[in-house]
Design a protein around this motif. Structure first.
Motif, short mmCIF file in Angstrom:
data_model
loop_
_atom_site.label_atom_id
_atom_site.label_comp_id
_atom_site.label_asym_id
_atom_site.label_seq_id
_atom_site.Cartn_x
_atom_site.Cartn_y
_atom_site.Cartn_z
N LEU A 116 3.95 10.51 9.09
CA LEU A 116 4.48 9.22 9.53
C LEU A 116 4.55 9.16 11.05
O LEU A 116 4.13 8.18 11.67
CB LEU A 116 5.87 8.99 8.92
CG LEU A 116 6.67 7.81 9.46
CD1 LEU A 116 5.92 6.50 9.26
CD2 LEU A 116 8.04 7.73 8.79
N ASP B 126 11.10 10.79 5.17
CA ASP B 126 9.85 10.64 5.91
C ASP B 126 9.04 11.94 5.84
O ASP B 126 9.41 12.89 5.16
CB ASP B 126 10.14 10.27 7.37
CG ASP B 126 11.05 11.28 8.05
OD1 ASP B 126 11.01 12.47 7.68
OD2 ASP B 126 11.80 10.90 8.96
N PRO C 212 4.35 4.22 4.18
CA PRO C 212 4.99 5.53 4.11
C PRO C 212 5.97 5.68 2.94
O PRO C 212 6.63 6.71 2.83
CB PRO C 212 5.74 5.60 5.43
CG PRO C 212 6.17 4.17 5.66
CD PRO C 212 5.07 3.31 5.09
N HIS D 176 12.11 5.67 7.75
CA HIS D 176 12.16 6.02 9.17
C HIS D 176 13.57 6.41 9.59
O HIS D 176 13.80 7.50 10.10
CB HIS D 176 11.63 4.85 10.00
CG HIS D 176 11.47 5.16 11.45
ND1 HIS D 176 12.28 4.63 12.43
CD2 HIS D 176 10.59 5.98 12.09
CE1 HIS D 176 11.89 5.09 13.60
NE2 HIS D 176 10.87 5.90 13.44
#
Length: 305
Positions: free
Chosen positions: A97, A93, A64, A238
């Motif tokens: 994701l 993000d 990601p 994240h």
């Protein structure tokens, strides 16, 4: 304060046949605290982005992180003013994701802090609740039968589908586009995902009715899971920041809120088992002597003054 992170990975991550879900050539740097704009900070850790990418590929089979950040070093900074921990790069993000993480049992049906909030709702005779970032609807499912108006907002389409299967009232509208106000606006482990905490707080507060409550839970930066949890999920893209009790107190001050409750959730059985396995394997010191406590989450309740 978090343990100082200093992880190195000499080898380049193998990017062949790997799904890169966030492609951009833009590199965003952060020169000041994204909450209070202070430039006074302590460096509490550094980690090679290559190491992060390699671990995403190894554990999730996708990447990601934009490849523009290859060979960069992510620096963890603790703001001296508001105590927010943030990073020198804004590696944000994207919806995809969370859709991919949902295939890894990402959304829990239960969190320890749910029980604390449910008791709170019962004692206050709450009539309306908005959960921001409701995920798979674990909390909404527990309160929908005795709170007259329950609404969840979520931007992962995979999570919304899970909620719809439970007949939950969920929207993908942004917070600012939701017209109603609520007795309680809550979010569970969402605030650490946003890259503009101040803006997020304001958006949530705009939906809190007069004399209402804003309830936030977030991972405990002084808890044991700080060093035995899933490392890549505790870092960008994240998690964008780490929020401490001091940061909650700062937020209450700048938004003129009263901090009405503060709760530290105990470890679940699975979390405790993971912790015991970790200290047995690593032969670490006890959590008390190394500055940690046996809690996994912190929850803060605010009300309008």
């Amino acid at each position: 304060m978090n343990n100082y992170i200093d992880l190195r990975q000499k080898n380049e991550p193998n990017l062949q046949h790997v799904k890169n879900i966030f492609n951009t050539n833009e590199i965003k740097t952060i020169s000041a605290c994204p909450l209070c704009n202070s430039k006074q900070f302590l460096v509490t850790g550094r980690i090679d982005v290559n190491y992060l990418i390699a671990n995403w590929i190894k554990t999730r089979n996708f990447n990601p992180i934009p490849l523009a950040y290859l060979n960069k070093k992510l620096e963890q900074r603790l703001c001296k003013n508001c105590n927010l921990t943030y990073y020198n790069y804004s590696i944000t993000d994207c919806k995809q994701l969370y859709d991919l993480l949902a295939t890894h049992n990402y959304y829990p049906a239960f969190r320890p802090e749910f029980e604390f909030v449910i008791d709170f709702l019962n004692n206050k005779k709450i009539k309306s609740v908005l959960e921001v970032g409701c995920g798979g609807g674990g909390f909404l499912d527990k309160i929908q039968n005795y709170v007259p108006l329950v609404l969840g907002s979520e931007y992962s389409q995979t999570a919304i589908k899970i909620c719809k299967q439970k007949n939950l009232n969920v929207t993908d509208e942004k917070i600012e586009n939701i017209k109603s106000k609520f007795d309680v606006v809550c979010n569970f482990e969402v605030a650490e995902h946003v890259n503009n905490l101040k803006e997020f707080m304001q958006s949530c507060l705009n939906k809190v009715d007069k004399n209402g409550y804003l309830i936030i839970s977030t991972p405990n930066p002084s808890g044991v899971l700080n060093f035995v949890g899933d490392g890549i999920l505790d870092l960008p893209p994240h998690h964008q920041c780490i929020i401490s009790k001091k940061t909650f107190e700062y937020l209450a001050k700048i938004f003129n809120l009263k901090l009405t409750a503060y709760y530290e959730a105990k470890l679940t059985y699975d979390e405790y088992e993971n912790y015991v396995k970790h200290i047995t394997h690593k032969n670490l010191e006890s959590p008390d002597s190394s500055g940690f406590n046996l809690t996994s989450k912190i929850l803060s309740g605010h009300s309008h003054v």
